[in-house]
Write an enzyme that holds these catalytic residues in place. Structure first.
Site: not given
Ligand code: ADP
Ligand code: MG
Length: 139
Positions: A10, A50, A58, A86, A92, A103, A113, A116, A127
């Site tokens: 990212k 997304y 968010f 993962r 996350t 991370r 973070n 992805h 994807e």
């Molecule tokens: P992951 O990337 O671990 O699969 P998610 O799919 O739940 O997590 O979320 C996608 C992305 O959205 C996260 O990697 C992060 O960049 C952002 N994100 C997730 N939860 C939050 C939150 N509570 N506040 C702000 N950004 C968030």
């Molecule tokens: Mg995800």
């Protein structure tokens, strides 16, 4: 079973010059890059990628973050690549990520973070196809 997953380095991690370290971690974990592309997302690219999070509070902030600078998009291949990646990524929220994860090393907070990774075979298929035609994947 050998499978493929989509990874994104990212904008926060690219800005921190962590591309090399993150790709080295993939390679050391047996996640072999079979396609790789550096690009800058448009707003519609981020929103389409997304789309599953459209209803989340968010969503807008996440899309703004993802267009804030260049990213590196990769397809990684290996045994249990989806789960393996993962685990390598960590939670996350970097504050909750285990030691030794990407991370933990490079994430700033739950939004910024660093990486992805696809979370299931279905999302991986969507994807990978979102960024790469089949002919761009190394056999
Ligand atoms: P992951 O990337 O671990 O699969 P998610 O799919 O739940 O997590 O979320 C996608 C992305 O959205 C996260 O990697 C992060 O960049 C952002 N994100 C997730 N939860 C939050 C939150 N509570 N506040 C702000 N950004 C968030
Ligand atoms: Mg995800």
């Amino acid at each position: 079973m050998s499978e493929r997953t989509l990874a994104i380095i990212k904008p926060d991690a690219v800005k921190k010059h962590a591309i090399g370290d993150i790709i080295a971690r993939y390679e050391k974990t047996g996640l072999k890059p079979v396609a790789l592309r550096m690009m800058q997302f448009s707003k519609s690219t981020a929103e389409g990628f997304y789309a599953v999070h459209k209803a989340r509070p968010f969503f807008d902030s996440l899309c703004t973050f993802m267009v804030s600078g260049p990213v590196v998009v990769l397809v990684l291949q290996g045994d249990n690549a989806i789960k393996k990646n993962r685990e390598l990524m960590g939670a996350t929220d970097p504050a909750k990520a285990e030691a030794g994860t990407i991370r933990k090393a490079h994430g700033t907070n739950i939004e910024f973070n660093a990486v992805h990774g696809s979370d299931s075979p279905e999302t991986a298929k969507f994807e990978i196809g979102y960024f790469f035609p089949e002919m761009d994947l190394v056999k």
